[in-house]
Design a protein around this motif. Structure first.
Motif, PDB file in Angstrom:
ATOM      1  N   TYR A  20     -25.265 -46.201   3.268  1.00 28.69           N
ATOM      2  CA  TYR A  20     -26.432 -45.718   3.997  1.00 28.69           C
ATOM      3  C   TYR A  20     -27.184 -46.885   4.642  1.00 28.69           C
ATOM      4  CZ  TYR A  20     -30.510 -43.055   5.332  1.00 28.69           C
ATOM      5  OH  TYR A  20     -31.502 -42.476   6.078  1.00 28.69           O
ATOM      6  N   ALA A  41     -22.809 -46.195  -2.721  1.00 27.82           N
ATOM      7  CA  ALA A  41     -23.233 -45.161  -1.768  1.00 27.82           C
ATOM      8  C   ALA A  41     -24.449 -45.626  -0.975  1.00 27.82           C
ATOM      9  CB  ALA A  41     -23.537 -43.861  -2.517  1.00 27.82           C
ATOM     10  N   ILE A  60     -24.442 -39.310   0.262  1.00 29.17           N
ATOM     11  CA  ILE A  60     -24.885 -40.568   0.886  1.00 29.17           C
ATOM     12  C   ILE A  60     -26.102 -40.360   1.777  1.00 29.17           C
ATOM     13  CG2 ILE A  60     -24.229 -42.367   2.543  1.00 29.17           C
ATOM     14  CD1 ILE A  60     -21.343 -42.076   1.431  1.00 29.17           C
TER      15      ILE A  60
END
Length: 244
Positions: A138, A134, A107
């Protein structure tokens, strides 16, 4: 008794080693870029010596960067056409290689990319399938540095609840996707912000968000892969133009 305990730990350790070895072998069996990519892109010129593929506009400076997280077990090179076409729109595009070919295990890969490319002022992040989930994690944790999130056949992770934000999001999904279904897209809408744009690719499927051939569990597409890719490119470019 001590001998029994020692044997138990030896067997348990051996089992763990075998399990990890099996997982590692499984993770390395990836979806490779389709042959046509080697004829339609400059893919042979690409390498990931910095941990990511880099695509830049020719003879043009840009301060806009796009980070694309690949789908699970999909070779990053499978997104080369998407990346090269976006460079023609004036973007620098970077696609990281993920640990075990799973974006959920990498990530934070965007950190290195952003630190390496200090000439980029505006960052957009997204991904395909698990890569999109993912990327959502972030983006959620770095809203001060990321301008927007795009989801390709993907939806946010449960921990990335944008519903109380105005964060710019683009979600592109396909009519015949057998892996990220329309029902799943609808069921996770509550995690998206009030500043989310939606686009449905009629006739498209899951695998054609990259160019790597058929994928197990997917449905057959009713449109050509480049037709689907060009729609994705157009929508990402239009979306960024709207939110700039």
């Amino acid at each position: 008794m001590k001998k029994w305990i020692k044997n138990f730990f030896l067997i348990a350790s051996g089992g763990m080693i075998l399990s990890f070895a099996g997982f590692y072998i499984w993770s390395q069996i990836t979806y490779k870029p389709a042959e046509e990519l080697f004829y339609t892109t400059n893919l042979l010129d690409q390498n990931d010596k910095n941990g990511y593929l880099l695509f830049q506009p020719e003879n043009q400076k840009t301060n806009n960067g796009i980070i694309l997280y690949p789908g699970a077990k999909v070779d990053p090179r499978a997104y080369a056409y998407l990346a090269e076409q976006l460079t023609q729109k004036g973007f620098t595009v970077l696609i990281p290689k993920m640990p075990f070919n799973l974006a959920i295990a990498g990530i934070s890969k965007a950190d290195k990319i952003i630190n390496d490319r200090d000439e980029i002022e505006n960052w957009y992040i997204g991904g395909h399938s698990l890569g999109g989930s993912a990327a959502s994690i972030y983006a959620f944790e770095h809203q001060e540095n990321i301008k927007g999130l795009f989801l390709l056949a993907a939806y946010p992770a449960d921990s990335s609840d944008f519903s109380n934000t105005h964060f710019p999001i683009l979600t592109i999904y396909a009519e015949h996707d057998g892996l990220t279904t329309l029902d799943e897209i609808k069921e996770t809408k509550h995690l998206l912000s009030d500043n989310t744009f939606y686009y449905k690719i009629n006739g498209g499927n899951h695998a054609q968000f990259g160019i790597y051939g058929e994928q197990k569990g997917d449905n057959k597409a009713q449109i050509n892969v480049f037709v689907q890719q060009d729609q994705v490119i157009r929508e990402i470019n239009s979306w960024i133009e709207r939110i700039e």
